[in-house]
Design a protein around this motif. Structure first.
Motif, short mmCIF file in Angstrom:
data_model
loop_
_atom_site.label_atom_id
_atom_site.label_comp_id
_atom_site.label_asym_id
_atom_site.label_seq_id
_atom_site.Cartn_x
_atom_site.Cartn_y
_atom_site.Cartn_z
N ARG A 218 -34.93 -7.89 -64.57
CA ARG A 218 -33.27 -8.22 -64.02
C ARG A 218 -32.46 -9.52 -64.99
NH1 ARG A 218 -36.34 -8.66 -58.80
NH2 ARG A 218 -36.76 -10.81 -59.75
N ASP B 184 -40.56 -6.81 -62.51
CA ASP B 184 -39.01 -7.21 -62.37
C ASP B 184 -38.56 -7.87 -62.50
OD1 ASP B 184 -40.05 -4.71 -60.95
OD2 ASP B 184 -39.88 -5.07 -59.22
N GLU B 185 -39.08 -9.31 -62.79
CA GLU B 185 -37.87 -10.47 -63.39
C GLU B 185 -37.67 -10.43 -64.36
OE1 GLU B 185 -39.25 -15.33 -63.81
OE2 GLU B 185 -40.69 -14.20 -62.88
N TRP C 190 -33.62 0.90 -67.96
CA TRP C 190 -33.47 -0.55 -67.63
C TRP C 190 -31.52 -0.20 -67.09
CZ3 TRP C 190 -36.55 -4.56 -70.60
CH2 TRP C 190 -37.49 -4.61 -69.88
N PHE D 189 -29.76 0.49 -63.83
CA PHE D 189 -29.03 -0.51 -63.28
C PHE D 189 -27.38 -0.19 -63.04
CE2 PHE D 189 -25.37 -4.23 -64.00
CZ PHE D 189 -26.55 -4.81 -63.12
N GLN E 125 -36.59 -2.26 -59.89
CA GLN E 125 -37.44 -2.46 -59.24
C GLN E 125 -38.66 -1.15 -59.21
OE1 GLN E 125 -36.68 -2.90 -54.89
NE2 GLN E 125 -35.27 -4.89 -55.43
N ILE F 80 -29.99 -3.61 -58.99
CA ILE F 80 -30.70 -4.38 -59.19
C ILE F 80 -31.92 -3.88 -58.31
CG2 ILE F 80 -31.98 -6.44 -58.73
CD1 ILE F 80 -29.73 -6.98 -60.80
#
Length: 444
Positions: free
Chosen positions: A36, A32-33, A74, A78, A87, A83
């Protein structure tokens, strides 16, 4: 477009990156990092490829198609959910119950289901062990399809409820694979294939029973080709034989047999052949030997043969209930009467048995204008093709059902006809010996 599969080496390289959560040959799961981080950089105008490259994820390794797909997925997530949309919620939203402590009744039910399944597996292993080749010592492996069938049969037979996941875990197969296997489309597809396989089976059985001689996969392939003008791939034949339990008895090698270390030649007749069996010409190298035949009641007969080493054809043979000199002499006389293609420089090769060292036999050999050669004492390799023929002969004949010497003679005659004119041989361009000789003569 289908994405390129990742090799084991590529998977290992990717697993070393801190932004990779898991990887398989088909898919990559990112943390997940990283998702983002990607969105933050992409919003600032950085290209997806550059973001991946800077994170140590080479486009050449991952593939540009994977990068484009991930970026699109993604950005959409988003845009729709912020955000939180980035996840990984597969574990919490899969619809599967979370792990909990099982009750005593549930534990007992699982143990009983496991015992039933392993019992069925054991029965299957016994069956596979019985039908495999006798000389194979490696561990038997059960195909996933058979495991799916076992699970299904166990569930139906013992009326087990909600045990699919657990039994799949016991058998080390995937639950999705189990359900896909019993999907309606898969079942229909297998039904069509089974119907096609039954047609192949009928053709294979026709070759398998041809002239009453059981055959292995190679013999079946050659028989189909030579007798029925049907060509099947060897792997296909083996698959059908395995599927329908079409088994050819295979002679097991004797592990205790020892080869004598022999170098001593006969004083009056040297080993002129020196194992040069194949000389490119029919009727030049002749091999002879005598073997015993045991039939019903423990009675014994003897078979003497002369074989053409080039074509493997049996040129002459004699069956007798006595192992006197006459059996060898009569075989030689038959050779003279039946075959005119024997060359002037032909030699006849044998072991150092008393028949072949007898002056009367050697005199007849000279009268027929044949050269004579003998194996070294106790060395069967010096006459290996002849010994090989006797091995196949005893495997493929039904001597145990013969009650009289006359019945033995009929069985030998039937087999010689089959061997010379119908039994293809892999190293003879898949032709029977007589047809192969005809080809050689036409070329010459």
């Amino acid at each position: 477009m289908t994405k390129r599969l990742l090799t084991k080496k590529e998977q290992e390289l990717l697993k070393g990156n801190s932004y990779i959560k898991s990887v398989s040959d088909k898919a990559i799961t990112y943390t997940d990092e990283f998702k983002r981080h990607f969105i933050a950089e992409n919003v600032n105008g950085k290209l997806p490829r550059d973001i991946f490259e800077e994170a140590g994820l080479s486009a050449d390794l991952i593939g540009i198609d994977r990068i484009k797909t991930a970026a699109k997925r993604w950005r959409t997530a988003f845009r729709e959910a912020g955000i939180e949309g980035l996840q990984d919620t597969r574990k919490t939203n899969s619809g599967r119950p979370l792990e909990r402590e099982l009750s005593i009744e549930e534990k007992y039910a699982r143990l009983e289901a496991r015992a039933r399944l392993l019992e069925a597996e054991n029965e299957l292993l016994k069956k596979l062990d019985f039908t495999r080749k006798a000389d194979v010592e490696e561990e038997i492996k059960i195909a996933p399809e058979l495991k799916f069938e076992l699970i299904q049969q166990t569930i139906k037979k013992y009326r087990l409820k909600r045990m699919v996941s657990y039994l799949c875990e016991v058998m080390d197969v995937s639950r999705s694979g189990f359900y896909n296997y019993f999907d309606e489309k898969s079942v229909q597809k297998r039904a069509v294939k089974d119907s096609s396989d039954e047609v192949l089976r009928d053709s294979i059985l026709k070759a398998y029973h041809f002239r009453g001689r059981h055959k292995g996969a190679r013999q079946i392939k050659m028989t189909l080709q030579n007798q029925y003008q049907i060509t099947y791939n060897l792997k296909r034949i083996r698959r059908i034989m395995k599927k329908f339990d079409i088994i050819c008895p295979i002679r097991k090698a004797n592990p205790y047999r020892r080869m004598a270390k022999a170098t001593k030649e006969h004083r009056t007749c040297k080993n002129e052949l020196q194992r040069q069996f194949k000389q490119g010409v029919a009727g030049k190298v002749l091999l002879t030997d005598i073997t015993y035949l045991t039939y019903r009641g423990g009675k014994r007969a003897y078979l003497s043969t002369i074989k053409d080493a080039e074509t493997n054809e049996i040129l002459a043979y004699e069956v007798s209930d006595k192992i006197t000199l006459d059996i060898a002499l009569n075989t030689l006389r038959q050779l003279k009467r039946r075959h005119s293609h024997i060359r002037n420089d032909a030699i006849i090769h044998s072991d150092q048995g008393f028949h072949y060292t007898n002056p009367t036999y050697q005199k007849l050999v000279k009268k027929l204008k044949l050269g004579q050669s003998m194996s070294r004492r106790g060395n069967c390799w010096d006459n290996a093709p002849q010994e090989s023929f006797f091995g196949h002969f005893k495997d493929e004949t039904n001597l145990k059902n013969c009650e009289t010497l006359e019945e033995v003679r009929r069985e030998v005659k039937s087999y010689m006809t089959y061997y010379n004119h119908y039994r293809g041989q892999w190293n003879l361009k898949k032709l029977p010996p007589a047809k192969y000789r005809q080809q050689l003569q036409q070329v010459a």
